[in-house]
Design a protein around this motif. Structure first.
Motif, PDB file in Angstrom:
ATOM      1  N   THR A 109       0.826  -1.204   0.000  1.00 23.89           N
ATOM      2  CA  THR A 109       0.000   0.000   0.000  1.00 23.89           C
ATOM      3  C   THR A 109       0.861   1.255   0.000  1.00 23.89           C
ATOM      4  O   THR A 109       0.612   2.206  -0.749  1.00 23.89           O
ATOM      5  N   ALA A 110       1.893   1.246   0.834  1.00 26.81           N
ATOM      6  CA  ALA A 110       2.775   2.415   0.904  1.00 26.81           C
ATOM      7  C   ALA A 110       3.516   2.623  -0.410  1.00 26.81           C
ATOM      8  O   ALA A 110       3.564   3.738  -0.953  1.00 26.81           O
ATOM      9  N   ASP A 111       4.086   1.556  -0.973  1.00 20.02           N
ATOM     10  CA  ASP A 111       4.929   1.684  -2.158  1.00 20.02           C
ATOM     11  C   ASP A 111       4.136   1.921  -3.440  1.00 20.02           C
ATOM     12  O   ASP A 111       4.578   2.682  -4.319  1.00 20.02           O
ATOM     13  N   PHE A 112       2.990   1.254  -3.569  1.00 23.60           N
ATOM     14  CA  PHE A 112       2.259   1.295  -4.833  1.00 23.60           C
ATOM     15  C   PHE A 112       1.040   2.199  -4.818  1.00 23.60           C
ATOM     16  O   PHE A 112       0.416   2.408  -5.866  1.00 23.60           O
ATOM     17  N   LYS A 113       0.658   2.717  -3.662  1.00 18.71           N
ATOM     18  CA  LYS A 113      -0.484   3.631  -3.576  1.00 18.71           C
ATOM     19  C   LYS A 113      -0.060   4.988  -3.010  1.00 18.71           C
ATOM     20  O   LYS A 113      -0.060   6.002  -3.699  1.00 18.71           O
ATOM     21  N   ILE A 114       0.296   5.006  -1.728  1.00 13.97           N
ATOM     22  CA  ILE A 114       0.538   6.275  -1.028  1.00 13.97           C
ATOM     23  C   ILE A 114       1.691   7.054  -1.658  1.00 13.97           C
ATOM     24  O   ILE A 114       1.566   8.250  -1.939  1.00 13.97           O
ATOM     25  N   LYS A 115       2.816   6.387  -1.894  1.00 14.20           N
ATOM     26  CA  LYS A 115       3.980   7.100  -2.436  1.00 14.20           C
ATOM     27  C   LYS A 115       3.769   7.540  -3.877  1.00 14.20           C
ATOM     28  O   LYS A 115       4.220   8.619  -4.276  1.00 14.20           O
ATOM     29  N   VAL A 116       3.092   6.720  -4.645  1.00 18.00           N
ATOM     30  CA  VAL A 116       2.847   7.050  -6.055  1.00 18.00           C
ATOM     31  C   VAL A 116       1.964   8.295  -6.161  1.00 18.00           C
ATOM     32  O   VAL A 116       2.256   9.226  -6.919  1.00 18.00           O
ATOM     33  N   ILE A 117       0.887   8.314  -5.389  1.00 14.63           N
ATOM     34  CA  ILE A 117       0.006   9.478  -5.422  1.00 14.63           C
ATOM     35  C   ILE A 117       0.701  10.681  -4.793  1.00 14.63           C
ATOM     36  O   ILE A 117       0.574  11.811  -5.272  1.00 14.63           O
ATOM     37  N   GLY A 118       1.458  10.439  -3.727  1.00 18.02           N
ATOM     38  CA  GLY A 118       2.180  11.531  -3.083  1.00 18.02           C
ATOM     39  C   GLY A 118       3.152  12.217  -4.026  1.00 18.02           C
ATOM     40  O   GLY A 118       3.266  13.450  -4.041  1.00 18.02           O
ATOM     41  N   ARG A 119       3.851  11.436  -4.829  1.00 13.98           N
ATOM     42  CA  ARG A 119       4.798  12.019  -5.783  1.00 13.98           C
ATOM     43  C   ARG A 119       4.067  12.894  -6.790  1.00 13.98           C
ATOM     44  O   ARG A 119       4.543  13.982  -7.158  1.00 13.98           O
TER      45      ARG A 119
END
Length: 269
Positions: A109-119
């Motif tokens: 979730t962190a690598d493929f959702k949160i960080k992707v959208i955050g970037r």
């Protein structure tokens, strides 16, 4: 300028948010979908995105963007299934069940959702002083999923469905009344957070996806054997998926309640 976006998962709740945005009932005109990969996401979700969600968004002048996980240094596009199966990988990024039935630590979730959208939010100008507002599609009947996760400095998380007092059944009704079919539940097809009934439905209706999930579990355990570690599983039953979910056996709906769902709110919406 304030950045307002919905984290779009392609499922019932976030599609209801798309309809509500088109109707002007919520103030969001940008929807961002973090793509775990064409080899990882429920194929039904990807079909729905292309056949229904994207055309509907375009018709109502809503920006719907599919975001890949791209490695900064190499430009390589990563998928979750690809990461799990990469030769030599020891990754257990998904919440596999350990030998005692407890879910393992996950980073998917962190690598493929949160960080992707955050970037992407940062690319659009989100900062600590000008945080983006991110709407998450959690409905009233899943209010326990609206956890108190610490927000990143560049974001503020809101729950429009909770504000409107809408349940999942309300979301399905809103979608149908807009003339759209109700989408399937979104998730990686091999997600260990699937309930037993979901696995049974997959084995009966999408046997090729079920077999691919079994093959992934087999591969993970072959690598565990090489490391002399206990086996891990995609269900809480402590046995291989093919044995845990027998062919031709249906479950009572009440049995479905035994497993939990991802509590982040970023997945399965």
């Amino acid at each position: 300028m304030s950045i307002r976006t919905i984290s779009y998962g392609g499922g019932v709740q976030s599609t209801a948010l798309l309809v509500l945005a088109a109707q002007g009932r919520i103030d969001f005109r940008t929807f961002l979908m973090a793509n775990v990969g064409g080899d990882s996401e429920n194929p039904g979700t990807l079909r729905y995105l292309e056949e229904h969600a994207r055309p509907y968004a375009a018709e109502h002048e809503i920006e719907l963007v599919l975001l890949d996980r791209v490695m900064v240094r190499t430009g390589e596009v990563r998928t979750l299934h690809g990461q799990l199966t990469k030769e030599g990988s020891r990754s257990l990024a998904i919440p596999v069940r350990m030998s005692n039935g407890a879910p393992g630590t996950r980073s998917c979730t962190a690598d493929f959702k949160i960080k992707v959208i955050g970037r992407e939010l940062k690319r659009r100008g989100a900062t600590k002083n000008n945080p983006a507002t991110i709407g998450i599609g959690i409905s009233v009947d899943e209010i326990h999923r609206a956890n108190s996760r610490h927000c990143e400095p560049h974001e503020e998380i809101v729950y429009p469905l909770l504000d409107l007092g809408l349940r999942r059944t309300d979301c399905a009704r809103i979608i149908r009344e807009a003339g759209l079919p109700v989408p399937p539940k979104s998730s990686c097809y091999f997600c260990p957070f699937h309930r037993p009934e979901t696995w049974h439905d997959m084995r009966r209706s999408e046997p090729e996806l079920f077999e691919k999930s079994c093959q992934l579990e087999d591969l993970l355990n072959e690598r565990r054997d090489a490391l002399d570690k206990d086996h891990v599983y995609l269900t809480r039953f402590g046995k291989p998926l093919r044995e845990a979910i027998p062919d031709g056996v249906d479950l009572l709906p009440m049995f479905d309640e035994a497993d939990g769902a991802c509590d982040s709110g970023w997945c399965m919406t």
